[in-house]
Scaffold this active site. Structure first.
Site, PDB file in Angstrom:
ATOM      1  N   ASN A 569       0.840  -1.202   0.000  1.00 54.02           N
ATOM      2  CA  ASN A 569       0.000   0.000   0.000  1.00 54.02           C
ATOM      3  C   ASN A 569       0.869   1.244   0.000  1.00 54.02           C
ATOM      4  O   ASN A 569       2.045   1.212  -0.365  1.00 54.02           O
ATOM      5  CB  ASN A 569      -0.914  -0.016   1.231  1.00 54.02           C
ATOM      6  CG  ASN A 569      -0.127   0.113   2.518  1.00 54.02           C
ATOM      7  OD1 ASN A 569       0.926  -0.505   2.669  1.00 54.02           O
ATOM      8  ND2 ASN A 569      -0.600   0.916   3.449  1.00 54.02           N
ATOM      9  N   CYS A 571       2.114   2.843   2.467  1.00 50.34           N
ATOM     10  CA  CYS A 571       3.167   2.892   3.495  1.00 50.34           C
ATOM     11  C   CYS A 571       3.874   1.559   3.661  1.00 50.34           C
ATOM     12  O   CYS A 571       4.572   1.345   4.653  1.00 50.34           O
ATOM     13  CB  CYS A 571       2.573   3.354   4.831  1.00 50.34           C
ATOM     14  SG  CYS A 571       1.709   4.931   4.721  1.00 50.34           S
ATOM     15  N   GLU A 573       3.039  -1.488   4.502  1.00 49.98           N
ATOM     16  CA  GLU A 573       2.791  -2.468   5.562  1.00 49.98           C
ATOM     17  C   GLU A 573       1.657  -3.431   5.242  1.00 49.98           C
ATOM     18  O   GLU A 573       1.472  -4.420   5.955  1.00 49.98           O
ATOM     19  CB  GLU A 573       2.512  -1.769   6.900  1.00 49.98           C
ATOM     20  CG  GLU A 573       1.088  -1.264   7.098  1.00 49.98           C
ATOM     21  CD  GLU A 573       0.845   0.096   6.496  1.00 49.98           C
ATOM     22  OE1 GLU A 573      -0.141   0.757   6.869  1.00 49.98           O
ATOM     23  OE2 GLU A 573       1.635   0.515   5.643  1.00 49.98           O
TER      24      GLU A 573
END
Length: 945
Positions: A569, A571, A573
């Site tokens: 995604n 970020c 994670e």
């Protein structure tokens, strides 16, 4: 006059069109309009004093004065973005700073001496003819004026300081406040004045951050209630206010009418007004600016109403709504667990878009491409962070059957994606944010690597979006072996997109043979090490593309039976399946780790080595288990309560029900336990703390399955086979020549849990560690798993500038009788680093080493221990204080060997890291460092948390 000089003067005199929002308080208390030209005149006089007429008349000096004036004005606006009054002394301080930053030390010295001489003259005049204190009047909204009630002002400040100890001085705040008062001051400015005065003192002692928050709280209460109210009065006022707040919110179509169907007496009785005092200034200001609901710019939420609104919004479909809402409120308001930003924004509203992240796969046709861009816009509109898989789109020069032409490749479409993210911001609350992923074998990969460069054809650059490499293990093995690598267009090797591990290797090598035989003509072959080095070079120079690994994400995925993980995604994670039929959705929240440590923690000695039993004894495991259980219920409820802007997202979320429980405050927990980040004890604590959270999260999901039923795609999953995240490491290891080099020890009763999860799981995925860029600021703890950034710095975000001081360091220095003005100045001068300060005991320096003073391999080792317990991934930034190609290469190869799924930003300090700031007595010192390639609080981080 030369054109550069004219442009600089224009820049100085026309810096902003709205400078009329600012006024200047002179030393005699009078107020005059802000005039940037006076700053320019003052600087020019300083140059005259040093250089004489010749120097000051030069075009270079005029140009420099113009630019420095613009810088001063920009700084003043940034510190007080809403306008208001500025004291003349503060403006002159900024002039000194600008001259020092420009290297004009002699001119700055002349300016300082001039100020000191003028100060002596004023003091002599005051001694000769002392004047009586002026009577100040306050102007009310209706235009009437009344004398300033100085005693009331003292009471407000006194209440804000109550219980904070001797370090906080009522008189110091009052005196600083009075300096910024003037005759005819408006009520709004009067309420803001003590806040501005107090926040300047935060660098002297972290307790002032709480005092500033309480002064802000007094202003918020006035705005919300329409009249002043002391904290003591709020115990009686809160319940009545809360019911009125719900009525107002429903009336103005901000809140879901179903909130009024709760037993409001029971709900209101559960509110805890005393928890309003737990906020620090940064956290409360962020809530006020961006989270509290408002009607025509007037806030209608107080902090406890805000937490309860979120809790009630997540409990709307519970059988016992009141019981669960109160349970949710308890963990939120005590800062034990915090939901992600979209949930805090929208829970309990009429448009409850509560999910954090959306992952899509883009199809290789025009309809699919523009459908994906439209989906991006709709999802971004309602506060979602986006990750797009662009690997299926054919490469530059590939054949297009429908037009008998050649494709322009991926890059032109990414430019459209970039501009869409800029145009469609997230509900008007923050910037839109998206990340594009591309697999390493894609023929456009070399141009993809350069998307964030500041040079080249700007039509083929994306300056506002993020990018990430999606790297198969085979590429890393070729890098390790110094082998060759082949790039293909996906329309000729389409099945590679969906293959992983050994199946990918066999098919990829088959296509290489076809290329060698001439049966595939559009390809390129190059040394794998050459491409790897370019990846790392671009990552260092531009911050992108990030390094993420395809095979660990897929071979350890619990959901590999129903699809493929094609990207992460925004970020890095989240690792969920996507396809042309499903948009993956993840629903996030984070446990505050430091809130779950036992009382009576260690004293002054450092822990660099510790056994698992010793570390377990430091965690309140019962409390952590309770928090995780409540948190998992909240996250599961998000899936059912959520508003879905796109049908493919709704179908995917309801089918798989993934959530991502993470953590924040990891560095704070280490400091509380006196464990240096760069130590084996920190690696072990990362292991044991994540094992605890993971165990209880999986257990809670299994219990929810017994209560509510398993997620629909559970049969065939790794869960259904009793294969837990720890066990899935072996699946990855078997696919690699060298296996996975990571410690696999365990401490809890995982065998019983294996048996339990075979009976069903409520959620396909349970665990992911997000950056927590904003929610950690709200509750006043360190972000996610990040090491200390600096021990004293100024943080800039969408709410303004905030001084951040490491309270643990201040505590230790006070105990050693070392916390004084000189120490503050030293910390500022050395950019918050304790290492160069001789007065600080050597024994403390490892504990308070900042992110750039820690070997990044320690970050990787700690992350590897966490990764074994995660069914998704973690946002892992890597910091390089003295970066070199060799060090960066070694660190990212280590991340791959340890089995990490993803990494996030590479952060390195720029060559010039110090911004100077004045403190008392005119001493010049450093405040914040600058970070190369990305901001410490990136808009992308906020999209998740």
């Amino acid at each position: 006059m030369s054109s550069p000089a004219r442009s600089a003067q224009s820049e100085a005199l026309e810096v902003r069109a709205d400078l009329g929002r600012y006024r200047v308080i002179r030393r005699n208390g009078s107020v005059v309009p802000f005039d940037a030209s006076k700053i320019q005149v003052a600087m020019t006089k300083a140059f005259l004093a040093v250089d004489g007429g010749t120097g000051a008349a030069s075009a270079r000096v005029r140009d420099l004065v113009g630019r420095l004036t613009a810088q001063v004005v920009e700084t003043l606006e940034r510190r007080q973005p809403g306008g208001g009054t500025l004291h003349i002394e503060d403006i002159q301080d900024q002039v000194e700073l600008a001259l020092m930053r420009a290297g004009e030390h002699e001119v700055a010295r002349a300016y300082v001496l001039y100020r000191e001489e003028r100060a002596r003259e004023r003091a002599q005049k005051r001694e000769a003819s002392p004047a009586s204190a002026p009577i100040l009047r306050v102007r009310h909204a209706d235009g009437s004026e009344q004398p300033l009630d100085l005693e009331r002002l003292r009471q407000v400040i006194g209440e804000a300081c109550s219980g904070l100890g001797e370090a906080v001085s009522v008189d110091a705040i009052l005196q600083a406040t009075q300096r910024n008062l003037y005759d005819g001051i408006s009520e709004a400015e009067l309420f803001q004045a003590p806040i501005l005065a107090c926040r300047v003192l935060i660098e002297q002692d972290p307790a002032y951050a709480h005092a500033t928050a309480r002064l802000l709280l007094d202003r918020v209460r006035r705005e919300v209630l329409g009249e002043p109210a002391t904290h003591a009065e709020m115990a009686q006022r809160y319940p009545e206010y809360f019911k009125d707040y719900l009525r107002t919110g429903i009336q103005h179509e901000l809140l879901d009418p179903r909130l009024a169907q709760f037993d409001l007496d029971r709900i209101a009785a559960a509110l805890r007004p005393e928890r309003d005092l737990d906020f620090q200034y940064l956290g409360l200001q962020i809530l006020y600016d961006r989270y509290f609901l408002h009607v025509r710019e007037r806030r209608i939420e107080l902090p406890q109403a805000f937490w309860m609104r979120v809790a009630m919004g997540l409990a709307l479909e519970e059988i016992d709504r009141e019981e669960q809402a109160i349970a949710f409120y308890e963990v939120l308001s005590r800062f034990e667990f915090v939901s992600s930003t979209p949930t805090l924004f929208n829970a309990g509203t009429l448009r409850p878009q509560l999910s954090s992240c959306f992952l899509t796969t883009v199809a290789d046709d025009l309809d699919g491409i523009y459908e994906a861009i439209k989906d991006n816009a709709l999802l971004s509109k309602y506060s979602g962070g986006l990750g797009n898989d662009w690997t299926p789109v054919r490469a530059l020069g590939s054949y297009i059957k429908g037009t008998n032409g050649k494709s322009q490749g991926v890059v032109p479409f990414l430019k459209v994606v970039n501009d869409t993210a800029v145009a469609v911001n997230q509900g008007g609350k923050r910037k839109g944010a998206v990340c594009a992923y591309l697999e390493t074998w894609h023929l456009d990969i070399e141009e993809f690597l350069e998307l964030r460069k500041n040079t080249g054809d700007d039509r083929r650059r994306t300056h506002d979006m993020n990018t990430a490499n999606w790297i198969p293990d085979l590429f890393m093995e070729r890098v390790e072996a110094n082998g060759q690598w082949t790039l293909f267009s996906p329309n000729e090797v389409a099945d590679l997109h969906d293959l992983t591990g050994q199946a990918f290797k066999e098919r990829y090598e088959h296509y290489e043979r076809l290329a060698d035989a001439g049966e595939i003509t559009l390809f390129k072959r190059l040394p794998a090490l050459q491409l790897w080095r370019k990846m790392l070079t671009m990552l260092f120079e531009t911050g992108h593309p990030w390094i993420t690994f395809k095979d660990p994400c897929n071979l350890r995925s619990p959901q590999q039976h129903v699809g493929v993980v094609h990207s992460s995604n925004l970020c890095t994670e989240i690792t969920l399946n996507t396809s042309d039929k499903e948009i993956a959705v993840c629903n996030l929240g984070s446990v505050n780790l430091v809130a779950h440590l036992r009382a009576g923690l260690p004293g002054q000695g450092l822990r660099t080595e510790a056994s698992a039993d010793e570390l377990l004894a430091l965690v309140d495991t019962d409390k952590l288990a309770r928090t995780v259980r409540v948190a998992m219920r909240m996250l599961d409820n998000v899936i059912d309560m959520n508003y879905y802007a796109v049908a493919k997202a709704r179908n995917s979320n309801l089918r798989h029900r993934p959530v991502g429980l993470g953590l924040m405050g990891f560095s704070d927990a280490l400091l509380a336990l006196r464990i240096p980040y760069a130590s084996q004890a920190a690696v072990e604590f990362a292991d044991i703390s994540q094992e605890l959270i993971s165990y209880h999260a999986i257990d809670a999901s299994a219990d929810l399955a017994r209560e509510r039923g398993s997620y629909r795609s559970f049969p065939g999953s790794l869960w259904s086979q009793g294969i837990l995240p720890l066990d899935s490491i072996e699946l990855l290891a078997r696919s690699r020549v060298a296996g996975v080099d990571v410690d696999r020890s365990q401490r809890l009763d995982w065998e019983s849990l294996r048996t339990k999860v075979k009976g069903g799981m409520r959620n396909s995925n349970c665990l992911a560690i997000a950056p927590t860029a904003t929610i950690s600021n709200i509750v006043g703890v360190s972000q996610g798993i990040e090491p200390i950034y600096q021990n004293l710095y100024v943080k800039s975000n969408l709410s303004g500038e905030f001084t951040v001081v490491n309270a643990y360091l201040v505590r230790d220095l006070k105990a050693a009788d070392l916390w004084d003005e000189v120490m503050v100045n030293d910390l500022k001068y050395f950019d918050g680093s304790v290492v160069p300060i001789d007065r600080i005991p050597e024994a403390l320096k490892p504990l308070y080493a900042n992110a750039f003073e820690i070997d990044p391999q320690w970050l990787v080792e700690a992350a590897a221990r966490r990764q074994k317990w995660l069914d998704q991934s973690q946002s892992l930034n890597l910091y390089f204080g003295q970066p070199s190609g060799k060090k960066i290469d070694e660190t990212y190869r280590l991340a791959w060997r340890r089995g990490l799924k993803t990494t996030y930003y590479l952060r390195s300090l720029g060559a010039t890291a110090a911004e100077k700031s004045t403190v008392s007595k005119g001493v010049l010192n450093a405040v914040p460092g600058q970070v190369k390639a990305c901001a410490i609080e990136d808009p992308g981080c906020e999209a998740c948390q």
